[in-house]
Every structure is written in C-alpha cells, then in structure tokens.
Scaffold this motif. Sequence first.
Motif, short mmCIF file in Angstrom:
data_model
loop_
_atom_site.label_atom_id
_atom_site.label_comp_id
_atom_site.label_asym_id
_atom_site.label_seq_id
_atom_site.Cartn_x
_atom_site.Cartn_y
_atom_site.Cartn_z
N ALA A 121 0.83 -1.21 0.00
CA ALA A 121 0.00 0.00 0.00
C ALA A 121 0.86 1.25 0.00
CB ALA A 121 -0.93 0.00 1.21
N ALA A 122 1.94 1.24 0.78
CA ALA A 122 2.81 2.42 0.86
C ALA A 122 3.43 2.74 -0.48
CB ALA A 122 3.89 2.20 1.92
N VAL A 123 3.92 1.73 -1.20
CA VAL A 123 4.55 2.00 -2.50
C VAL A 123 3.51 2.49 -3.51
CG1 VAL A 123 4.40 -0.29 -3.62
CG2 VAL A 123 6.37 1.20 -4.06
N THR A 124 2.30 1.98 -3.42
CA THR A 124 1.24 2.44 -4.32
C THR A 124 0.92 3.91 -4.06
OG1 THR A 124 0.29 0.21 -4.29
CG2 THR A 124 -1.10 1.97 -5.15
N VAL A 125 0.74 4.27 -2.79
CA VAL A 125 0.43 5.66 -2.44
C VAL A 125 1.57 6.59 -2.83
CG1 VAL A 125 0.08 7.23 -0.48
CG2 VAL A 125 -1.17 5.06 -0.58
N ALA A 126 2.81 6.17 -2.58
CA ALA A 126 3.97 7.02 -2.87
C ALA A 126 4.16 7.22 -4.37
CB ALA A 126 5.23 6.44 -2.24
N VAL A 127 3.97 6.17 -5.16
CA VAL A 127 4.11 6.30 -6.62
C VAL A 127 3.02 7.22 -7.17
CG1 VAL A 127 3.92 5.06 -8.82
CG2 VAL A 127 5.32 4.12 -6.97
#
Length: 364
Positions: A121-127
């Motif tokens: 989830a974190a990588v999705t939000v950050a991208v």
Amino acid sequence: MIEQRAPGKLYIAGEYAVVDPGQPAVIVAVDRYLTVQLSEGSEMGRVRSSAYGRTPLVWMRDDASDRIVLEHQPYDYVFAAISAVEQLRSERGLAPRYYDLDISSELDDVSGRKFGLGSSAAVTVAVVAALNEFYGLALTDSERFKLALLATIEVAPTASGGDLAAITFGGWIRYASPDRGALRTHRAAHGIGATLDSRAQWAGSSVTRLPDPDGLQLLVGWTGSPASTERLVEQVRTSEKRQPLQPYPEFIDDSRVCVDELVEAFARGGAGATAVIARARRMLQRLSTSSGITIETPQLEALCDIAERHGAAGKPSGAGGGDCGIVLAGADLATDPIVREWEANDIRRLSLAPHAASGGIDAF
C-alpha cells in the motif's frame, strides 16, 4: 528530483470484516516509511527497488496505444500505480513523459522480511503521489487515495483499501470500504477519471479522522514470521469448515460493534479501549476456530497473553497468521515488563508511533 514518502500502517480493529463494502475498521499510520524518488528519463523508464533485485526494471511505451510495455510483465503494485496514473494523464490530454523511480523502504528488516506494515500500500500511495506532482495533476488527498485503490484492486481485487486510506491521510482513522467489484467494472466501461468523479461508485465508503487517544500507549510486537493477508482473507471467506457456532454474518455484526465502541472510546481519550481490544481478540479467535484458519499463531498468542497478564490488551494486527500484534495500554501502565517478556519469547518490539495526520479528508 521529486521525492515522496509514505508511512506504514497497522490495523487496530475491524480486520476481515472491512473487506465487505461499508464495513468499518480502525487503522493507524505509523512512523516508518517507504520513499519514492522520481527523476526525468528519456526514451525509456526504469524502476529500481530491492524487490526487483540488482537490475532495474525497464519500461517503454507502445507508440500506437500509449500503453506501458514491460519486458517481463511483473504485474505488481508499482506498475499498477503507474498504469492508473498514466491512464488518467492520457484522459486529461497531457503529454506522456519518461521517468525513473528509485524505491527504498524501512518497512522490512535488514534481511528483507516484511514487518507487515503495508509496504504494498505504501509504495502504491507514494508512486501515485510522485506522479501526481510530476504531471501536475493537482489531485486532492481523497482523489489520490481513490486512484491508489483503483490501482490496487487490479492486482488484489478484494483489497479493502483501509491501508491506503491510513497511509494517505495519516493519524488514526475509521474507514469503510466501497464496492471494489463495481469500481473495476465502472473503470473498464467509463475510464479512470469518470470513476474517480462518480459519487455513486464510492457510496458507502468513508474515511473519518479520529482524535489521538491521549490516555493510551501503543506497543507493537513483531513475530518475525511473514503472512499473506490476501491468502488468509480468501481462506476465511471461502472456508467450508465454519461451524454453526460462529456464522460469518454474526462475525460481521460483532466486528461493527467493536469498531463503533472503539471509536467512542477514542472520543473519551481512550477510556474503555483496552476492554474493546480484548473483546476483538476473542472475536478473531472464534473466527479462527469456525473457519479452520490460523489467525493467532503461537507467537501472536504469547504476545497477546503477555500483554493481558500485565494489565494491557493485545490482538493480531491485520489478518494475523504472523507479522505484528498490537497492544493498547493505559498511559500510566509500566510497559517494560511486557517488552522484556516479549524478548524472552523471540518477539521483537518495533519502535513505532503514530504518523501525524496530514491534509484534509474531503467529501467522497
């Protein structure tokens, strides 16, 4: 250079039930981070991450369709996020550009084992956040959350999106999920921009900011055993081993009551929250028994039992089966004895605190 950081998250209550549209959960963002750095590219794009090994993944565009083309097609959250933003960019008539992404994470240990803090989830939000800035899309926080969820459910169709909401908005939240199947159908038929803008498609979904429970301490223990949330949720929902003692609809009702009571306890500064957490643990134990799925592993059981012996309350965070357990304790309770006993049982305390709330939650 554009840099975006996304915090980790922990489920406090409402696991499993939150997968059903409209069902609530309480989640907190925590101060350990994943970072995405974006730099302009030319002729091709690259993604560097320890998840892909030493060699970056290279992507290009198909000139005829403007679609992203990958040499090995690793359909994961990073490229789902890229594809979602690129579709929105195309729908808005903005010119395509190449870029490189460098991803680094504090959400796993030195050996690469994940802590269960929501790295996907974190990588999705950050991208999504990095590309929003790169293309000047001017998305609101709610629109970035929605876009991240639309990307996520292309990889994991049953994902609730609660982790995405906590990571996007920060702090403590109450979250209820939309109908993700309807969202995927609407996107396929009408495009991603129309899906973002359709209030009807997000009906029943909500994010409510909760006050910091000043009267509570949050402790987090890590068992060192990774778990697959998607696999566990699917096993619970499809299990044929449920007993009449705990039918799933009854679990859903009990979960909603627990979440509502926890929200009320937070409004009182945390008074009564430990009793709710203890009850939520028993509820998950009954679900485990009726479904035949191991939610509370021996180490998670020890983590929670130790907390209860010392006057606090603990439960698995998220789907269980490994990863982390959370403990809520009164502000005046000495927690050193809990931590020492955890260490004696090979349970590692993670030094985590809530990541401060950021931005506003505009209407869905």
